[in-house]
Motif scaffolding. Structure first.
Motif, short mmCIF file in Angstrom:
data_model
loop_
_atom_site.label_atom_id
_atom_site.label_comp_id
_atom_site.label_asym_id
_atom_site.label_seq_id
_atom_site.Cartn_x
_atom_site.Cartn_y
_atom_site.Cartn_z
N PRO A 287 57.30 43.89 1.00
CA PRO A 287 56.66 42.73 1.62
C PRO A 287 57.30 41.43 1.14
O PRO A 287 57.52 41.25 -0.05
CB PRO A 287 55.20 42.84 1.15
CG PRO A 287 55.30 43.53 -0.18
CD PRO A 287 56.47 44.46 -0.07
N TYR B 138 52.30 41.36 3.57
CA TYR B 138 52.59 40.63 4.81
C TYR B 138 54.11 40.58 4.99
O TYR B 138 54.85 40.33 4.05
CB TYR B 138 52.01 39.22 4.71
CG TYR B 138 52.18 38.37 5.95
CD1 TYR B 138 51.71 38.80 7.19
CD2 TYR B 138 52.79 37.13 5.87
CE1 TYR B 138 51.84 38.02 8.32
CE2 TYR B 138 52.93 36.33 7.00
CZ TYR B 138 52.45 36.78 8.22
OH TYR B 138 52.59 35.98 9.34
N ASN B 139 54.56 40.83 6.23
CA ASN B 139 55.99 40.90 6.54
C ASN B 139 56.68 41.96 5.68
O ASN B 139 57.65 41.68 4.97
CB ASN B 139 56.66 39.54 6.36
CG ASN B 139 56.34 38.56 7.46
OD1 ASN B 139 56.65 37.38 7.36
ND2 ASN B 139 55.71 39.01 8.55
N THR B 140 56.16 43.18 5.74
CA THR B 140 56.75 44.29 5.00
C THR B 140 57.96 44.81 5.76
O THR B 140 57.85 45.21 6.92
CB THR B 140 55.73 45.42 4.81
OG1 THR B 140 54.64 44.93 4.02
CG2 THR B 140 56.36 46.62 4.10
N ILE B 141 59.11 44.81 5.11
CA ILE B 141 60.36 45.16 5.78
C ILE B 141 60.89 46.50 5.30
O ILE B 141 60.99 46.75 4.09
CB ILE B 141 61.42 44.07 5.54
CG1 ILE B 141 60.93 42.73 6.12
CG2 ILE B 141 62.76 44.46 6.17
CD1 ILE B 141 61.85 41.56 5.83
N ILE C 107 60.15 44.99 10.58
CA ILE C 107 58.90 44.56 9.97
C ILE C 107 57.84 45.58 10.34
O ILE C 107 57.59 45.84 11.52
CB ILE C 107 58.49 43.15 10.44
CG1 ILE C 107 59.41 42.11 9.79
CG2 ILE C 107 57.03 42.85 10.08
CD1 ILE C 107 59.07 40.67 10.10
N TYR D 208 59.61 34.35 13.96
CA TYR D 208 59.16 33.53 12.84
C TYR D 208 60.19 32.44 12.60
O TYR D 208 61.40 32.70 12.52
CB TYR D 208 59.02 34.38 11.57
CG TYR D 208 57.97 35.46 11.66
CD1 TYR D 208 56.66 35.21 11.29
CD2 TYR D 208 58.29 36.73 12.12
CE1 TYR D 208 55.69 36.20 11.36
CE2 TYR D 208 57.33 37.72 12.21
CZ TYR D 208 56.03 37.45 11.83
OH TYR D 208 55.08 38.43 11.91
N GLY E 40 59.06 50.08 2.00
CA GLY E 40 58.89 48.80 2.67
C GLY E 40 58.59 47.72 1.65
O GLY E 40 57.70 47.89 0.81
N THR F 133 61.46 42.23 14.52
CA THR F 133 60.44 41.46 13.80
C THR F 133 59.10 41.40 14.52
O THR F 133 58.14 40.84 14.00
CB THR F 133 60.93 40.02 13.58
OG1 THR F 133 61.03 39.36 14.84
CG2 THR F 133 62.28 40.01 12.88
N TYR G 117 62.31 40.38 19.21
CA TYR G 117 60.88 40.10 19.17
C TYR G 117 60.36 39.93 20.59
O TYR G 117 61.13 39.87 21.56
CB TYR G 117 60.60 38.83 18.35
CG TYR G 117 61.56 37.70 18.60
CD1 TYR G 117 61.44 36.87 19.71
CD2 TYR G 117 62.62 37.47 17.73
CE1 TYR G 117 62.33 35.84 19.94
CE2 TYR G 117 63.52 36.44 17.95
CZ TYR G 117 63.38 35.63 19.06
OH TYR G 117 64.26 34.61 19.29
N ASP H 197 54.55 45.71 9.77
CA ASP H 197 53.15 45.32 9.76
C ASP H 197 52.32 45.97 10.87
O ASP H 197 51.12 46.19 10.70
CB ASP H 197 53.02 43.80 9.86
CG ASP H 197 53.53 43.10 8.62
OD1 ASP H 197 54.06 43.78 7.73
OD2 ASP H 197 53.41 41.87 8.54
#
Length: 467
Positions: A185, A335-338, A134, A77, A183, A73, A100, A136
């Motif tokens: 988000p 935002y927070n594209t996985i 993630i 978060y 991906g 990540t 992280y 980003d």
């Protein structure tokens, strides 16, 4: 209108383009937002705290019948920690391992961030790495080109429980690379121009912001300056303004997945000339001055009410002009594209967890920042805001804790604005921004022609994309 110095500082922040990898995830994080470097406010971006210094992204072996999903990540978060606990409680055969960086300020924090990105990138390119990532801060286009990421479009089509109509389809479409989604988000932000509607109305000039180019904006702004009490329409500098436009229209100039650049082209040459003309006409100025518009990033329904009023007493959110010849639409940032590792041994389990992260069941923890991709959760947020009848600004912000009343009429335009967001904004700090800023100086100073500068940028970006 609020104090002029706040507006000027905000403008400079919005237009400044800096390569700012996050160095302190505890509220001082900086990210480039759609070509506009803007310190990430802890009140706008979900607080990212971390106590875990483990940078390992290797997948541990399943133990005791459990399957482990390793999820990289980058930052910690709170929402993902809560989601992990909730999912593991409901699925005792699954363990979610979140990886992280530790929360450290300054150069040490940047070092952790750079090392984490480098390590994750190396592992993914070598065919290993985490099961979920993630994206980003990672070059997703490169991974798509090398077939490192799972094709989520195919997984959606094969999964009868995934209902596309439950999500903002314009964001899903905008997430496609080479025709498919790699991906997803969890959330997104929208961009526009916050305008002083009252000051604009006093000039008597009317315009349609739903389908205007920067060239048309330039002519309009000259009229506003001539008839109104403002010396300029916008505030910024040439190189950053150019980068702002390029990042808003990344797909037009950069195809990272296929490592192609398109700067030695008529659209980019016109863009160079357009930016120069806007400054020559004093529509945009580098000098401190009163302005009619300020670039705005809107992060949530409540933020839609508050943010615009940070700039003007009677504001309106206008669509950003396009570079010309484009389909009508607004700009957004994922935002927070996985993404899911194509070679993951737990790809099916990772997909189930990703669907869980997209679900409305995670409220409120998972939806603190950004508009949720899930439409039901968005509707819930809007209804709750209207039911509350007001929203209170942050005490430390420019509105100093002021309470703003909210009615259904105040927020009815937001649905349409979000539904019209079709242009994904590139925000990751890259070498391309630096190249554009450095090489364009020669054109703006009159040392080189637009054609010569476009050729230099084309060659340098092409070399960068193929490194």
């Amino acid at each position: 209108m609020k104090k002029i110095m706040f507006i000027l500082i905000s403008c400079m922040m919005m237009f400044a383009v800096t390569a700012c990898q996050s160095s302190n995830s505890g509220g001082g994080t900086s990210e480039v937002n759609g070509g506009t470097a803007q310190p990430v406010n802890e009140n706008k971006i979900e607080k990212e705290q971390t106590n875990n210094a483990n940078l390992t992204t290797e997948t541990p072996q399943s133990k005791g019948g459990k399957k482990t999903i390793v999820f990289s990540t980058h930052y910690e978060y709170d929402s993902l920690n809560e989601a992990k606990k909730k999912y593991e409680a409901a699925h005792p055969n699954i363990e979610i391992k979140l990886n992280y960086i530790p929360s450290v300020d300054g150069e040490k924090g940047k070092e952790y961030s750079d090392n984490f990105i480098k390590k994750t990138n190396t592992e993914l390119l070598s065919g290993n790495g985490p099961d979920m990532v993630i994206m980003d801060h990672l070059p997703m286009g490169n991974y798509v080109n090398k077939k490192i990421l799972a094709n989520l479009s195919e997984m959606m089509e094969k999964d009868p429980t995934f209902k596309k109509d439950q999500y903002f389809n314009n964001i899903l479409e905008g997430s496609k690379l080479n025709g498919s989604i790699y991906g997803l988000p969890l959330r997104f932000f929208v961009y526009g121009l916050a305008g002083d509607e009252e000051a604009i109305a006093k000039t008597g000039i009317k315009f349609d912001d739903q389908n205007w180019s920067w060239s048309q904006f330039n002519e309009l702004a000259k009229g506003l300056v001539k008839k109104g009490d403002r010396q300029s329409a916008l505030f910024g500098n040439r190189e950053d303004f150019l980068n702002e436009m390029v990042q808003d229209n990344t797909a037009m100039f950069v195809d990272q997945a296929n490592r192609k650049a398109n700067f030695q082209s008529e659209p980019f040459i016109q863009l160079l000339n357009q930016v120069k003309k806007m400054f020559d006409d004093k529509v945009v100025t580098e000098r401190p001055t009163k302005v009619y518009f300020v670039p705005a990033q809107i992060n949530s329904p409540a933020d839609y009410i508050l943010s615009l009023r940070e700039y003007f007493d009677k504001p309106k959110l206008y669509t950003k002009p396009n570079v010309g010849g484009q389909k009508v639409g607004n700009y957004y940032r994922a935002y927070n594209t996985i993404g899911i590792n194509e070679k993951s041994a737990v790809k099916k389990e990772a997909w189930e967890f990703l669907k869980f992260l997209l679900s409305e069941d995670l409220r409120p923890a998972a939806n603190k920042t950004g508009f949720p991709l899930n439409k039901a959760e968005y509707d819930r947020q809007v209804k709750q805001l209207i039911k509350d009848g007001s929203v209170k600004a942050h005490e430390e912000g420019p509105l100093k804790g002021k309470t703003i009343k909210v009615t259904e009429a105040d927020i009815q335009g937001l649905d349409k604005y979000i539904s019209g967001a079709i242009y994904p904004v590139e925000f990751k700090p890259t070498k391309i921004q630096e190249i554009i800023s450095n090489e364009s100086k020669a054109f703006f100073s009159g040392q080189k022609s637009a054609e010569d500068v476009a050729k230099l940028i084309q060659n340098r970006v092409t070399t960068y994309l193929n490194e």
